[in-house]
Design a protein around this motif. Structure first.
Motif, PDB file in Angstrom:
ATOM      1  N   SER A   1      42.242  40.576  19.154  1.00 27.64           N
ATOM      2  CA  SER A   1      43.020  39.329  19.116  1.00 27.64           C
ATOM      3  C   SER A   1      43.351  38.840  20.517  1.00 27.64           C
ATOM      4  N   LEU A   2      43.564  39.765  21.458  1.00 31.85           N
ATOM      5  CA  LEU A   2      43.838  39.354  22.837  1.00 31.85           C
ATOM      6  C   LEU A   2      42.568  38.866  23.527  1.00 31.85           C
ATOM      7  N   GLU A   3      41.404  39.373  23.115  1.00 29.85           N
ATOM      8  CA  GLU A   3      40.151  38.795  23.610  1.00 29.85           C
ATOM      9  C   GLU A   3      40.021  37.348  23.150  1.00 29.85           C
ATOM     10  N   LEU A   4      40.360  37.104  21.890  1.00 21.62           N
ATOM     11  CA  LEU A   4      40.320  35.733  21.373  1.00 21.62           C
ATOM     12  C   LEU A   4      41.339  34.859  22.098  1.00 21.62           C
ATOM     13  N   ALA A   5      42.524  35.412  22.351  1.00 25.05           N
ATOM     14  CA  ALA A   5      43.548  34.673  23.095  1.00 25.05           C
ATOM     15  C   ALA A   5      43.027  34.291  24.480  1.00 25.05           C
ATOM     16  N   MET A   6      42.366  35.240  25.156  1.00 26.52           N
ATOM     17  CA  MET A   6      41.828  34.977  26.484  1.00 26.52           C
ATOM     18  C   MET A   6      40.814  33.838  26.430  1.00 26.52           C
ATOM     19  N   LEU A   7      39.922  33.867  25.454  1.00 30.55           N
ATOM     20  CA  LEU A   7      38.924  32.812  25.332  1.00 30.55           C
ATOM     21  C   LEU A   7      39.579  31.456  25.084  1.00 30.55           C
ATOM     22  N   LYS A   8      40.624  31.422  24.274  1.00 32.56           N
ATOM     23  CA  LYS A   8      41.255  30.139  23.969  1.00 32.56           C
ATOM     24  C   LYS A   8      41.919  29.518  25.193  1.00 32.56           C
ATOM     25  N   THR A   9      42.387  30.344  26.127  1.00 34.83           N
ATOM     26  CA  THR A   9      42.996  29.769  27.333  1.00 34.83           C
ATOM     27  C   THR A   9      41.965  29.014  28.166  1.00 34.83           C
ATOM     28  N   TYR A  10      40.673  29.336  27.999  1.00 29.64           N
ATOM     29  CA  TYR A  10      39.635  28.638  28.756  1.00 29.64           C
ATOM     30  C   TYR A  10      39.343  27.250  28.187  1.00 29.64           C
ATOM     31  N   CYS A  11      39.968  26.907  27.077  1.00 30.94           N
ATOM     32  CA  CYS A  11      39.801  25.580  26.493  1.00 30.94           C
ATOM     33  C   CYS A  11      40.664  24.537  27.195  1.00 30.94           C
ATOM     34  N   VAL A  12      41.476  24.978  28.149  1.00 29.28           N
ATOM     35  CA  VAL A  12      42.365  24.089  28.901  1.00 29.28           C
ATOM     36  C   VAL A  12      41.711  23.833  30.258  1.00 29.28           C
ATOM     37  N   PRO A  13      41.276  22.619  30.565  1.00 28.92           N
ATOM     38  CA  PRO A  13      40.556  22.371  31.818  1.00 28.92           C
ATOM     39  C   PRO A  13      41.298  22.810  33.070  1.00 28.92           C
ATOM     40  N   SER A  14      42.611  22.658  33.117  1.00 27.30           N
ATOM     41  CA  SER A  14      43.345  23.063  34.318  1.00 27.30           C
ATOM     42  C   SER A  14      43.257  24.570  34.547  1.00 27.30           C
ATOM     43  N   ILE A  15      43.107  25.335  33.461  1.00 30.17           N
ATOM     44  CA  ILE A  15      42.946  26.791  33.571  1.00 30.17           C
ATOM     45  C   ILE A  15      41.498  27.139  33.879  1.00 30.17           C
ATOM     46  N   SER A  16      40.562  26.568  33.127  1.00 31.21           N
ATOM     47  CA  SER A  16      39.155  26.928  33.314  1.00 31.21           C
ATOM     48  C   SER A  16      38.628  26.478  34.672  1.00 31.21           C
ATOM     49  N   GLN A  17      39.105  25.330  35.177  1.00 34.26           N
ATOM     50  CA  GLN A  17      38.632  24.859  36.488  1.00 34.26           C
ATOM     51  C   GLN A  17      39.048  25.816  37.594  1.00 34.26           C
ATOM     52  N   LEU A  18      40.257  26.343  37.496  1.00 35.40           N
ATOM     53  CA  LEU A  18      40.712  27.319  38.485  1.00 35.40           C
ATOM     54  C   LEU A  18      39.850  28.585  38.429  1.00 35.40           C
ATOM     55  N   LEU A  19      39.618  29.098  37.223  1.00 33.34           N
ATOM     56  CA  LEU A  19      38.801  30.300  37.065  1.00 33.34           C
ATOM     57  C   LEU A  19      37.361  30.046  37.492  1.00 33.34           C
ATOM     58  N   ASP A  20      36.868  28.867  37.204  1.00 30.68           N
ATOM     59  CA  ASP A  20      35.509  28.506  37.580  1.00 30.68           C
ATOM     60  C   ASP A  20      35.350  28.496  39.104  1.00 30.68           C
ATOM     61  N   ARG A  21      36.354  27.972  39.814  1.00 27.57           N
ATOM     62  CA  ARG A  21      36.279  27.885  41.280  1.00 27.57           C
ATOM     63  C   ARG A  21      36.311  29.259  41.931  1.00 27.57           C
ATOM     64  N   THR A  22      37.055  30.204  41.358  1.00 26.19           N
ATOM     65  CA  THR A  22      37.156  31.524  41.982  1.00 26.19           C
ATOM     66  C   THR A  22      35.873  32.332  41.833  1.00 26.19           C
ATOM     67  N   ASN A  23      35.033  31.969  40.828  1.00 30.98           N
ATOM     68  CA  ASN A  23      33.771  32.681  40.550  1.00 30.98           C
ATOM     69  C   ASN A  23      33.965  34.100  40.029  1.00 30.98           C
ATOM     70  N   GLU A  24      35.216  34.544  39.848  1.00 30.88           N
ATOM     71  CA  GLU A  24      35.449  35.906  39.366  1.00 30.88           C
ATOM     72  C   GLU A  24      34.853  36.115  37.980  1.00 30.88           C
ATOM     73  N   PHE A  25      34.944  35.080  37.132  1.00 25.53           N
ATOM     74  CA  PHE A  25      34.446  35.227  35.770  1.00 25.53           C
ATOM     75  C   PHE A  25      32.932  35.068  35.688  1.00 25.53           C
ATOM     76  N   HIS A  26      32.306  34.687  36.776  1.00 24.39           N
ATOM     77  CA  HIS A  26      30.854  34.572  36.786  1.00 24.39           C
ATOM     78  C   HIS A  26      30.202  35.779  37.455  1.00 24.39           C
ATOM     79  N   HIS A  27      30.799  36.273  38.536  1.00 27.96           N
ATOM     80  CA  HIS A  27      30.174  37.339  39.318  1.00 27.96           C
ATOM     81  C   HIS A  27      30.770  38.723  39.053  1.00 27.96           C
ATOM     82  N   HIS A  28      31.997  38.777  38.549  1.00 29.12           N
ATOM     83  CA  HIS A  28      32.651  40.071  38.299  1.00 29.12           C
ATOM     84  C   HIS A  28      33.302  40.048  36.913  1.00 29.12           C
ATOM     85  N   THR A  29      32.543  39.574  35.923  1.00 29.21           N
ATOM     86  CA  THR A  29      33.113  39.332  34.593  1.00 29.21           C
ATOM     87  C   THR A  29      33.661  40.603  33.968  1.00 29.21           C
TER      88      THR A  29
END
Length: 295
Positions: free
Chosen positions: A42-70
């Motif tokens: 359920s917390l994995e699902l919660a984590m995924l749902k937070t990425y539906c908010v552009p202000s959150i996903s844009q920050l994570l996208d810029r850091t590249n942590e979720f792309h290179h060190h997922t």
């Protein structure tokens, strides 16, 4: 004592506790003994749902942590949460985990309302999952304990204006999703990186089969925010019924004697174990490990 008495003994133990004063103990029992697999999912699902908010996903996208060190980002998040659930937020390890989270978050311009939403998902996604798939339903005592547990942590994270009642915070969660779940390319990129991580845990030949099943977990708002089409009804039914069946089967298992926290798992990022100082974005670790400690 009958089998049925054994299976529900821990629930009866929880019912004798107070959700306001004993919420750490209640959440420890729920996460470590009663529902370890369900709470992790359920917390994995919660984590995924937070990425539906552009202000959150844009920050994570810029850091590249979720792309290179997922995998590391996933493991670090799970470990920090599990440390607090296992030991309590007022333990040495709990306090250090919260200091770690505050230090990491302090490097990014995160709005208070985004913090509030993420905090709310840690309360209400496990409760919603339980309502759909739990081997038994949470009692009111347990739902309130989850609320008071994360309310206390939110205050230690210096999150402002946290709704003071279970019902008001649940309403905030729902209103926020209706207002802020908007499609963004960053939503899609961060979501894809995380879903690909989940799929990587399975043999390569079956990953294409499991992908629509992940989409089958999402509600319509989440699907639209990621830019996914609705999965076939048959896929939704397969996912729903499989998880319900798992709950029914779990009801007949003997109660867990040893706790099963995420901290006890053999993690891909830390095959030889970990220290709290290992947790955090790769580029930030040196700074975090030498910065002044603060809660």
């Amino acid at each position: 004592m009958s089998w049925l008495d054994l299976r529900y003994a821990r629930q009866q133990q929880i019912q004798r506790l107070d959700p306001v004063t004993d919420h750490c103990q209640i959440c420890h029992l729920l996460a470590g003994y009663e529902f370890p697999w369900d709470i992790t999912r359920s917390l994995e699902l919660a984590m995924l749902k937070t990425y539906c908010v552009p202000s959150i996903s844009q920050l994570l996208d810029r850091t590249n942590e979720f792309h290179h060190h997922t995998q590391k980002r996933y493991d670090d998040t799970g470990l920090l949460v599990a440390e607090i659930l296992k030991w309590g937020y007022d333990s040495d390890r709990g306090r250090e985990s919260i200091r770690r989270m505050n230090a990491i978050h302090g490097h990014y311009p995160i709005s208070n309302e985004d913090f509030l939403y993420v905090l709310s998902t840690f309360i209400y996604e496990p409760i919603r999952w339980n309502e759909r798939f739990g081997w038994r339903l949470f009692a009111e005592t347990e739902k309130l304990a989850i609320f008071y547990f994360w309310l206390a942590i939110g205050k230690k994270m210096h999150i402002r204006d946290i709704p003071s009642s279970y019902e008001r915070f649940a309403q905030y969660n729902q209103d926020y999703e209706r207002q802020h779940f908007i499609y963004s390319d960053s939503n899609r990129r961060v979501g894809e990186s995380t879903i690909n991580l989940f799929l990587s845990w399975f043999p390569a030949w079956c990953r294409p089969l499991f992908r629509p099943c992940v989409h089958g977990m999402f509600d319509d708002l989440t699907l639209a925010a990621f830019g996914y089409s609705n999965p076939p009804v048959a896929v939704r039914n397969l996912v729903e019924n499989s998880l319900k069946l798992r709950g029914h089967v779990s009801r007949w298992l003997l109660p867990r004697r040893k706790p099963d926290f995420f901290t006890d798992s053999k993690l891909r990022s830390y095959p030889d174990g970990y220290e709290l100082n290992d947790l955090g974005p790769t580029k930030m670790l040196s700074h975090l490990n030498h910065s002044p400690k603060q809660e």
